[in-house]
Design a protein around this motif. Structure first.
Motif, mmCIF file in Angstrom:
data_model
loop_
_atom_site.group_PDB
_atom_site.id
_atom_site.type_symbol
_atom_site.label_atom_id
_atom_site.label_comp_id
_atom_site.label_asym_id
_atom_site.label_seq_id
_atom_site.Cartn_x
_atom_site.Cartn_y
_atom_site.Cartn_z
ATOM 1 N N THR A 79 0.830 -1.209 0.000
ATOM 2 C CA THR A 79 0.000 0.000 0.000
ATOM 3 C C THR A 79 0.863 1.257 0.000
ATOM 4 N N ASN A 81 3.863 1.539 -1.146
ATOM 5 C CA ASN A 81 4.463 1.673 -2.478
ATOM 6 C C ASN A 81 3.461 2.219 -3.496
ATOM 7 N N THR A 82 2.200 1.832 -3.356
ATOM 8 C CA THR A 82 1.170 2.350 -4.266
ATOM 9 C C THR A 82 1.010 3.854 -4.090
ATOM 10 N N ILE A 86 1.838 6.664 -6.990
ATOM 11 C CA ILE A 86 0.794 7.586 -7.467
ATOM 12 C C ILE A 86 1.232 9.034 -7.244
ATOM 13 N N THR A 164 6.579 -8.313 -10.822
ATOM 14 C CA THR A 164 7.137 -7.189 -10.058
ATOM 15 C C THR A 164 8.581 -6.889 -10.479
ATOM 16 N N ASP A 209 3.300 3.842 -13.482
ATOM 17 C CA ASP A 209 2.286 3.972 -12.433
ATOM 18 C C ASP A 209 1.051 3.134 -12.763
ATOM 19 N N TRP A 212 1.454 -0.629 -12.183
ATOM 20 C CA TRP A 212 1.414 -0.985 -10.764
ATOM 21 C C TRP A 212 -0.018 -0.948 -10.223
ATOM 22 N N ILE A 213 -0.840 -0.033 -10.724
ATOM 23 C CA ILE A 213 -2.235 0.054 -10.293
ATOM 24 C C ILE A 213 -2.961 -1.271 -10.566
ATOM 25 N N PHE A 216 -0.937 -4.225 -8.119
ATOM 26 C CA PHE A 216 -1.176 -4.192 -6.675
ATOM 27 C C PHE A 216 -2.420 -4.991 -6.258
#
Length: 222
Positions: A79, A81-82, A86, A164, A209, A212-213, A216
């Motif tokens: 979380t 890292n998210t 962002i 990843t 970005d 990764w969205i 995650f």
């Protein structure tokens, strides 16, 4: 080869845009650059789409293993890292805004913040990897974690490390691109008529970005 077209008027201290002779105007060259970036990003999306398809196929066949593997990841670090990624995407977008406003110092600051957060993302991911190495939750035949022994668990961690790791590789490439853009902004390179490099670098970072969205929730939440 550069064209002999009239020089575009730009703020004092910044550089006028240059364009190759085979482009009729600067706008045509900029549109071509954006189109080229969109085509490149499309191939990148297709690359990750292949990983997403593999994930869906193996998850359908080993739902219990993928659920167990997902619960075993560190949700807090994922979380954080998210949020970091962002936020870095926001600062990359702000760099474009300031480039259009001919504010090179702010462009440098925004990209420096983006790079700092990108480095933070990699450090956090490194801690996660280190923990996995210690536990033995590794891909394929290298998996030796006694805590989860269900059919298909090795496939989960194979997909985890592959997706990843590939994403982290793109983060490093993005950092290289943004570092080059920052070096140009430190030389007052950008202004309202010459900001395409910042825009393209920011577009690439938004791809990092965006991927990764998807990764995650796929790996950490479900």
């Amino acid at each position: 080869m550069q064209s002999s077209a009239p020089v575009v008027s730009v703020p004092e201290g910044t550089q006028a845009p240059k364009f190759a002779a085979h482009f009729a105007t600067l706008d045509v060259q900029n549109h071509a650059a954006r189109l080229g970036m969109w085509l490149f990003l499309s191939t990148e999306i297709l690359l990750f789409a292949g990983l997403f398809v593999c994930y869906g196929f193996y998850r359908f066949n080993f739902p219990e293993a993928f659920a167990e593997g997902s619960r075993h990841l560190d949700l807090f670090l994922g979380t954080v890292n998210t949020i970091v990624l962002i936020t870095s995407s926001f600062t990359a977008a702000m760099a474009v805004h300031y480039a259009k406003a001919s504010k090179n110092k702010m462009v440098t600051l925004m990209i420096a913040l983006t790079l700092l957060m990108a480095l933070g993302f990699l450090v956090i991911k490194g801690f996660e990897y280190h923990h996995k190495f210690e536990q033995g939750t590794l891909p394929g035949k290298y998996y030796h974690f006694a805590g989860i022994q269900v059919p298909g668990i090795t496939l989960y961690f194979t997909v985890y490390f592959l997706s990843t790791g590939l994403h982290a590789f793109h983060v490093i490439i993005g950092m290289g691109i943004l570092a080059w853009v920052m070096s140009r902004s430190m030389k007052n390179h950008f202004n309202y008529a010459n900001f395409t490099a910042v825009e393209l670098g920011s577009m690439y970072w938004h791809l990092v970005d965006l991927v990764w969205i998807f990764l995650f929730p796929m790996l950490y939440l479900i």
